[in-house]
Design an enzyme around this catalytic site. Structure first.
Site, PDB file in Angstrom:
ATOM      1  N   TYR A   7     -74.830 -38.310  87.551  1.00 40.00           N
ATOM      2  CA  TYR A   7     -73.643 -39.172  87.452  1.00 40.00           C
ATOM      3  C   TYR A   7     -72.462 -38.425  86.830  1.00 40.00           C
ATOM      4  O   TYR A   7     -71.576 -39.031  86.235  1.00 40.00           O
ATOM      5  CB  TYR A   7     -73.973 -40.414  86.616  1.00 40.00           C
ATOM      6  N   SER A   8     -72.432 -37.128  87.003  1.00 36.06           N
ATOM      7  CA  SER A   8     -71.435 -36.285  86.340  1.00 36.06           C
ATOM      8  C   SER A   8     -70.011 -36.534  86.839  1.00 36.06           C
ATOM      9  O   SER A   8     -69.728 -36.430  88.027  1.00 36.06           O
ATOM     10  CB  SER A   8     -71.800 -34.810  86.571  1.00 36.06           C
ATOM     11  N   ASN A   9     -69.124 -36.828  85.894  1.00 35.15           N
ATOM     12  CA  ASN A   9     -67.699 -36.908  86.231  1.00 35.15           C
ATOM     13  C   ASN A   9     -67.196 -35.557  86.740  1.00 35.15           C
ATOM     14  O   ASN A   9     -66.333 -35.498  87.621  1.00 35.15           O
ATOM     15  CB  ASN A   9     -66.876 -37.293  84.990  1.00 35.15           C
TER      16      ASN A   9
ATOM     17  N   ILE B 134     -68.891 -33.189  88.398  1.00 35.26           N
ATOM     18  CA  ILE B 134     -69.314 -32.981  89.790  1.00 35.26           C
ATOM     19  C   ILE B 134     -68.401 -33.755  90.726  1.00 35.26           C
ATOM     20  O   ILE B 134     -67.926 -33.228  91.756  1.00 35.26           O
ATOM     21  CB  ILE B 134     -70.778 -33.425  89.971  1.00 35.26           C
TER      22      ILE B 134
END
Length: 298
Positions: A60-62, A64
């Site tokens: 859920y990386s911002n 990425i």
């Protein structure tokens, strides 16, 4: 740049002016600090002749999401090394589905190998397999991230005088950049989003030394407001985010800025900030993370 007053009882009792800088509204697809950290990295990639960005992050990386969007907007190919090989066999979550829709190639890596991603032999093996690329570290925090984040200070000073600048911390690059931009005139206050984040102090000093050749005394890292750990949303934090949204009509993200504002209000209640001072808290975006927590409060 939008600055919003935050009328809070804790600030009023402390005799402090509290403002929220809406850096989440800076760019419709690349909000807040993620765009600032990527700005000069993108320039470096072009100058070095690269056509592909390779970076790292969780499901859920911002970061990425931001790199994938940046690649689509600038015409660069993107590769995301995603923590957790088991994710490869599942349906993609909204963050990764959007990253793939933006053209990012997703490569899943088991957690043991992912922890070694900074080791030269691991990185070399990835580049051998996936092709040459400009490597952006997890979270985007490197020497080229700092000048982009420092520009926030320049922009803010044209609008508002202030004494403290508060920001959430994941990898420490944004806090490091703000401290360089402040040049010792005002104080940068960082709020760690992950548990056991004392190591970030060393990382921030390293970023300063590598980027500018000097250390900066005008920053502090608060490590008590992680809410149980990275990506943990306790009932207390969820209630705070819901109440904040109802009071101000502003949605905070559950991983970074929400924890930072909770910390700022607690420090106000403790009298941490000098009476008569102006405190600016930075909303760095990351609202896409709500998809992993069943949706944002209404």
């Amino acid at each position: 740049m939008l600055l919003q007053p935050l009328p809070e009882a804790a600030a009023e009792r402390a005799g402090v002016q509290l403002l929220l800088l809406r850096d989440d509204l800076t760019h419709p697809e690349l909000p807040g600090n993620k765009w600032r950290k990527l700005k000069y990295n993108l320039q470096q990639a072009r100058q070095q002749g690269h056509t592909t960005l390779l970076t790292f992050g969780g499901a859920y990386s911002n970061h990425i999401a931001a790199v994938a969007a940046a690649g689509r907007l600038t015409g660069l190919h993107t590769v995301g090394i995603i923590r957790g090989e088991e994710l490869a066999t599942r349906s993609l979550n909204p963050t990764l589905a959007q990253a793939r829709a933006d053209g990012m190639h997703l490569h899943f890596l088991d957690r043991a190998t992912y922890r070694r991603k900074q080791e030269p032999e691991v990185l070399e093996a990835l580049l051998q397999e996936l092709g040459p690329a400009y490597v952006v570290p997890e979270g985007g925090s490197n020497a080229w991230a700092l000048p982009g984040c420092a520009e926030l200070v320049t922009e803010l000073r044209t609008r508002q005088s202030f004494d403290y600048l508060c920001v959430a911390c994941g990898t420490g690059g944004t806090l490091a950049g703000l401290a360089t931009g402040l040049q010792g005139t005002e104080q940068a206050e960082g709020f760690a989003a992950l548990k056991g984040a004392d190591f970030l102090r060393t990382d921030i000093n390293h970023l300063h030394q590598h980027s500018t050749g000097r250390l900066y005394p005008n920053w502090h890292l608060h490590t008590a407001y992680h809410g149980g750990g990275y990506a943990r949303l306790t009932p207390e934090l969820r209630q705070f985010l819901t109440d904040f949204h109802q009071r101000h009509g502003i949605l905070l993200d559950p991983i970074y800025t929400g924890k930072m504002l909770l910390g700022v209000l607690d420090l106000l209640a403790q009298g941490y900030f000098r009476r008569g001072s102006t405190v600016v808290a930075v909303h760095t975006g990351g609202l896409q993370a709500w998809a992993g927590f069943g949706g944002a409060p209404g």
